[in-house]
Every structure is written in C-alpha cells, then in structure tokens.
Design a protein around this motif. Sequence first.
Motif, short mmCIF file in Angstrom:
data_model
loop_
_atom_site.label_atom_id
_atom_site.label_comp_id
_atom_site.label_asym_id
_atom_site.label_seq_id
_atom_site.Cartn_x
_atom_site.Cartn_y
_atom_site.Cartn_z
N ARG A 1 0.85 -1.19 0.00
CA ARG A 1 0.00 0.00 0.00
C ARG A 1 0.88 1.24 0.00
N PHE A 2 0.44 2.30 -0.66
CA PHE A 2 1.19 3.54 -0.61
C PHE A 2 1.29 4.05 0.83
N LEU A 3 0.30 3.75 1.63
CA LEU A 3 0.32 4.19 3.03
C LEU A 3 1.49 3.58 3.80
N ASP A 4 2.05 2.49 3.28
CA ASP A 4 3.18 1.84 3.93
C ASP A 4 4.53 2.31 3.37
N ASP A 5 4.49 3.18 2.36
CA ASP A 5 5.72 3.62 1.70
C ASP A 5 6.40 4.69 2.54
N ASP A 6 7.63 4.42 2.97
CA ASP A 6 8.37 5.40 3.78
C ASP A 6 9.17 6.38 2.92
N LEU A 7 9.07 6.22 1.59
CA LEU A 7 9.78 7.09 0.64
C LEU A 7 11.29 7.08 0.83
N ALA A 8 11.79 6.01 1.44
CA ALA A 8 13.22 5.92 1.72
C ALA A 8 14.05 5.87 0.45
N ASP A 9 13.46 5.37 -0.66
CA ASP A 9 14.23 5.24 -1.90
C ASP A 9 13.97 6.40 -2.87
N PHE A 10 13.27 7.44 -2.42
CA PHE A 10 12.89 8.53 -3.33
C PHE A 10 14.11 9.17 -3.98
#
Length: 267
Positions: free
Chosen positions: A98-107
Amino acid sequence: MSDELAGKVAVITGGASGLGEGLVRRFVAEGARVVFGDVDAEGGKALAEELGSAARFLVSDVTDLSQVAALVDTAVGDFGGLHVMVNNAGVSGTMHRRFLDDDLADFDSVLRVNLRAVMAGTRDAARHMADHGGGSIINLTSIGGIQAGGGVQTYRASKAAVIQFTKSVAIELAHYEIRVNAIAPGNIRTAIVRKSAAAEDRERLEEFEAKIRAQMRNDRPLKREGTVDDVAEAALYFATDKSRYVTGTILPIDGGTVAGKVIPRKS
C-alpha cells in the motif's frame, strides 16, 4: 542486419544487462561503435570482450554525474564523435503493498538514477552534438509514466518526469538539429519486476512475479510477450535518419496496453 548505424557512434547507459544489453548488441550489429556504462563491472566487461573493438565499457554509476560525462568524453575521444545518446539506466524502487506503507526511503536514489541522470546525459551529449551537426537522444521511460496505477509510486513519478523533460528539451534542442525522443516499454520480461519486490515478498518471489506477469498479460491487447528486441528495434528507428523529422515523441512498446482496456471477444 543491414548496417543502418554504420559510421555512427553511440553511448548507452545501463548497458550490461536487460534492455541496455539488447540495445548495445543491436547497435553494434548495425555497424555502430558503442560506449556503454553500467555498475555491473563483470557483466559489462564480458559483453565488451564478446563484441570486440566496436564496443567500449566503462564502469559507470549514473548517480555520479562526472561518470555520465565520462561516457560522452570517451565516445568522442576514442571513436571521434557522438551521434546517438541512449539514457537507459534505471531502477524500479520498492513495491509496497500500500502507498500508506511507503516510507519514501528510496525517493532520492530512484530520482537520481531515473531522472537526474537522464537530464545530465541529455545535456552532456547535446553539448557535443550542438557543435557537430546535431544528433539523436533517446530516453527510456515506461508505460508506468503514462498510465496511472498502484505500486511503485516513486518509480511512476520519475518516469512521468522523463516524459515531460523529453518533450520540453526536444523543443529547445531542435534549434541545433538534435532530436530527443523517448521509448516507453511495458510488459517486457526483464529483471526489473523482481527487483521491485519488497523484503517481505522475497520468499514468495516466483509467486509474486507470476501474479504481476498475469496482470500485465490480462491488460495487454496483444497477447504475445514483448521482448528486448522489440525495444531495440524502436531505438534503432530513433537512432537513424528514418526519424529525421521526429522529435518530442513518446513511443510505447507495450502491446497496446496504454491504448485502453481489453474488450472481451463475443463468443
């Protein structure tokens, strides 16, 4: 092969495997001299040895912009010029449930490879081409940058940005007879799907990939699988004078996926 690139010099990023390897092989087979880079030193060196004097390999991490510039410099220095630049290197990012679980660590890492390196490669190649009669720049995006969908949102955003960049810079560089186009592959069997699996999916990787491939197949009007050769054929078109009046174009190589939903046949 028909030597359609005889006398041409090309640079290809991310050329040691997958789509990039297919592009390197096809360009050399068509008579080009190719400088290619990749972080995979072993694979790159083996490919260059196999292809012989027409290919030069540099260990190259496109997140280091000086290494992108070095590919262009090597093409000019070793082969005497640069006619075609293919910004192919890319990474998928992590697929979360889920996008809600994405921590954006790899952005940052995804954008550095998928967008900033494309911009740098375009700029560095164009600096030479602008003073030497023009050329062709080919950027690899994805149908994920055209078509909305769930999963790998950072990847989708980066590929959408490549599309807008390609169109915008094509307008500016046309003054120098530099054509800039993009290829948007979709449903091509490479390792990128495997690399997008989150850690919790690794134990069920085969099941995960099978589900993704089945979904892609169901969404695709043409039922045959796309291949690396299909993408290489499109790149060859953009690299040759056959596309001399084509710039700012985004070409999906996707079996019709972005054209629309599959309509079931009536029995």
